[in-house]
Motif scaffolding. Structure first.
Motif, PDB file in Angstrom:
ATOM      1  N   GLU A  95       0.831  -1.199   0.000  1.00 42.36           N
ATOM      2  CA  GLU A  95       0.000   0.000   0.000  1.00 42.36           C
ATOM      3  C   GLU A  95       0.870   1.257   0.000  1.00 42.36           C
ATOM      4  N   LYS A  96       0.490   2.217  -0.781  1.00 39.58           N
ATOM      5  CA  LYS A  96       1.247   3.465  -0.881  1.00 39.58           C
ATOM      6  C   LYS A  96       1.074   4.299   0.386  1.00 39.58           C
ATOM      7  N   ASP A  97       2.124   5.013   0.722  1.00 36.38           N
ATOM      8  CA  ASP A  97       2.102   5.937   1.863  1.00 36.38           C
ATOM      9  C   ASP A  97       1.824   5.229   3.185  1.00 36.38           C
ATOM     10  N   LYS A  98       2.110   3.939   3.242  1.00 36.10           N
ATOM     11  CA  LYS A  98       1.988   3.171   4.478  1.00 36.10           C
ATOM     12  C   LYS A  98       3.204   2.271   4.621  1.00 36.10           C
ATOM     13  N   LEU A  99       3.471   1.847   5.841  1.00 31.23           N
ATOM     14  CA  LEU A  99       4.513   0.850   6.049  1.00 31.23           C
ATOM     15  C   LEU A  99       3.916  -0.532   5.789  1.00 31.23           C
ATOM     16  N   ASN A 100       4.567  -1.284   4.931  1.00 33.85           N
ATOM     17  CA  ASN A 100       4.163  -2.660   4.619  1.00 33.85           C
ATOM     18  C   ASN A 100       5.202  -3.611   5.196  1.00 33.85           C
ATOM     19  N   VAL A 101       4.787  -4.496   6.080  1.00 37.85           N
ATOM     20  CA  VAL A 101       5.688  -5.476   6.682  1.00 37.85           C
ATOM     21  C   VAL A 101       5.249  -6.861   6.241  1.00 37.85           C
ATOM     22  N   TYR A 102       6.093  -7.537   5.465  1.00 39.30           N
ATOM     23  CA  TYR A 102       5.829  -8.897   5.014  1.00 39.30           C
ATOM     24  C   TYR A 102       6.757  -9.838   5.781  1.00 39.30           C
ATOM     25  N   LEU A 103       6.182 -10.622   6.678  1.00 44.31           N
ATOM     26  CA  LEU A 103       6.945 -11.591   7.463  1.00 44.31           C
ATOM     27  C   LEU A 103       6.953 -12.912   6.704  1.00 44.31           C
ATOM     28  N   GLY A 127       8.391  -0.698  -9.366  1.00 46.48           N
ATOM     29  CA  GLY A 127       8.582   0.703  -9.057  1.00 46.48           C
ATOM     30  C   GLY A 127       8.772   1.029  -7.588  1.00 46.48           C
ATOM     31  N   ASN A 128       8.711   0.003  -6.731  1.00 46.40           N
ATOM     32  CA  ASN A 128       8.911   0.237  -5.297  1.00 46.40           C
ATOM     33  C   ASN A 128      10.392   0.074  -4.977  1.00 46.40           C
ATOM     34  N   ARG A 129      11.090   1.204  -4.753  1.00 44.75           N
ATOM     35  CA  ARG A 129      12.517   1.150  -4.446  1.00 44.75           C
ATOM     36  C   ARG A 129      12.799   1.341  -2.965  1.00 44.75           C
ATOM     37  N   ASP A 130      11.753   1.608  -2.186  1.00 43.75           N
ATOM     38  CA  ASP A 130      11.941   1.838  -0.751  1.00 43.75           C
ATOM     39  C   ASP A 130      11.745   0.526   0.009  1.00 43.75           C
ATOM     40  N   ILE A 131      12.623  -0.431  -0.272  1.00 46.48           N
ATOM     41  CA  ILE A 131      12.519  -1.782   0.280  1.00 46.48           C
ATOM     42  C   ILE A 131      13.716  -2.053   1.182  1.00 46.48           C
ATOM     43  N   VAL A 132      13.482  -2.724   2.305  1.00 45.46           N
ATOM     44  CA  VAL A 132      14.560  -3.125   3.193  1.00 45.46           C
ATOM     45  C   VAL A 132      14.359  -4.589   3.569  1.00 45.46           C
ATOM     46  N   LEU A 133      15.443  -5.340   3.611  1.00 49.86           N
ATOM     47  CA  LEU A 133      15.406  -6.757   3.959  1.00 49.86           C
ATOM     48  C   LEU A 133      15.867  -6.928   5.400  1.00 49.86           C
ATOM     49  N   SER A 134      15.181  -7.798   6.139  1.00 48.09           N
ATOM     50  CA  SER A 134      15.497  -8.019   7.549  1.00 48.09           C
ATOM     51  C   SER A 134      15.968  -9.450   7.752  1.00 48.09           C
ATOM     52  N   ALA A 135      17.200  -9.615   8.230  1.00 43.34           N
ATOM     53  CA  ALA A 135      17.803 -10.941   8.395  1.00 43.34           C
ATOM     54  C   ALA A 135      17.389 -11.553   9.732  1.00 43.34           C
ATOM     55  N   VAL A 186       9.073  -3.732   4.204  1.00 45.01           N
ATOM     56  CA  VAL A 186      10.008  -4.575   4.951  1.00 45.01           C
ATOM     57  C   VAL A 186       9.736  -6.024   4.589  1.00 45.01           C
ATOM     58  N   LEU A 187      10.762  -6.729   4.115  1.00 45.97           N
ATOM     59  CA  LEU A 187      10.676  -8.169   3.852  1.00 45.97           C
ATOM     60  C   LEU A 187      11.540  -8.862   4.898  1.00 45.97           C
ATOM     61  N   ALA A 188      10.895  -9.536   5.851  1.00 43.58           N
ATOM     62  CA  ALA A 188      11.606 -10.067   7.016  1.00 43.58           C
ATOM     63  C   ALA A 188      11.735 -11.581   6.952  1.00 43.58           C
TER      64      ALA A 188
END
Length: 303
Positions: A95-103, A127-135, A186-188
């Motif tokens: 979703e745009k303009d929200k934090l998305n957390v995919y566990l 087009g989503n470049r604001d992605i962070v991976l969580s180890a 966030v992809l955790a």
């Protein structure tokens, strides 16, 4: 009666898929009760499970009688139609303009960490470049390094600590830093130890609790299970355990090709109602596709 063994092969040594085996079954039968009995064997061999198989074959039997079905193609199309009604799918859209957390959840060896990299590439291409991976898989020695390498390949930041660190703390730090940097997805990663179900469930419930406390109302939080398509009914058992722990939102199916039995998709959809989001068909980062029931059934029934 005409039977199919688990290790039956084609002339080229390739395992026959459901479509070819079904066609051979129909070629060896008239439409009678023995056909439906052998069809039950075939669908169970395709990992649909005993209870689900009997329900599906009963439904097919009734449809054949009511619709006066009399040809091979009609039986195949009717079975496909029945199976299509069982399959659930979902498109996971951040979703745009929200934090998305995919566990991302799953037992060791299913391709969980690789699936995270594939998802990062997929959403990056969208087009989503604001992605962070969580180890968050701090138990398996190679998992953190593997995710760091995938981060370099995909161009996305990876938040990590050392092996043995508290996975909840890693994911907590990831969400905090994502908010500070205005990253939106966030992809955790998580550990996938199944040898002790009680400890696994407790650990996942702790992670789930930490995430719920850290995110804001309205943020998009999803719990996604990765299942290896070759594991058969074990996939259903895994889905039951993880769903019990955190109530799953979607499933990714990995290591799939047209010769995979694939019936666990039917049993999971029918028994648990969990939709499938992606299907992985190879090792490359590009080998991840949206799960489409029509395409899956065409593969399953191809011959």
């Amino acid at each position: 009666m005409f039977k199919f063994g688990k290790k039956e092969k084609t002339d080229k040594g390739v395992r026959k898929n459901l479509g070819r085996r079904l066609l051979e079954l129909l070629n060896n039968h008239t439409i009678d009760e023995s056909l439906f009995e052998d069809l039950e064997d075939l669908l169970i061999e395709s990992d649909m499970g005993g209870t689900v198989t009997m329900e599906i074959v009963d439904q097919l039997r009734n449809h054949v009688k009511a619709k006066k079905i009399s040809t091979q193609n009609e039986i195949i199309e009717e079975l496909k139609s029945i199976l299509a009604e069982q399959i659930k799918s979902i498109e996971l859209i951040p979703e745009k303009d929200k934090l998305n957390v995919y566990l991302i959840l799953g037992v060791n060896g299913v391709g969980k960490t690789t699936s995270i990299a594939k998802m990062a590439r997929y959403y990056g291409e969208k087009g989503n470049r604001d992605i962070v991976l969580s180890a968050g898989d701090t138990f398996r020695a190679a998992a953190v390094e593997q995710l760091k390498i995938h981060g370099e390949r995909t161009g996305f930041r990876v938040v990590h600590q050392g092996q043995g660190a508290d996975p909840s703390a890693v994911i907590f730090d990831t969400i905090a830093s994502a908010k500070a940097r205005k990253e939106t997805l966030v992809l955790a990663d998580t550990a996938g130890r199944m040898h002790n179900r009680t400890n696994l469930v407790k650990e996942l419930q702790k992670i789930d609790s930490v995430i719920r406390k850290k995110i804001e109302p309205g943020d998009n939080y999803r719990k996604i299970l990765v299942i290896d398509s070759t594991t058969g009914q074990n996939g259903l058992q895994q889905a039951e355990v993880f769903n019990e722990a955190v109530e799953l939102d979607a499933i990714i199916l990995t290591k799939y090709d047209s010769t995979a039995r694939g019936g666990n998709i039917i049993s999971i959809s029918r028994k648990l109602g969990i939709p499938f989001a992606f299907i992985g068909k190879g090792e490359k980062l590009t080998d991840l596709e949206l799960f489409q029931p029509e395409s899956y059934l065409e593969d399953l029934f191809s011959y």
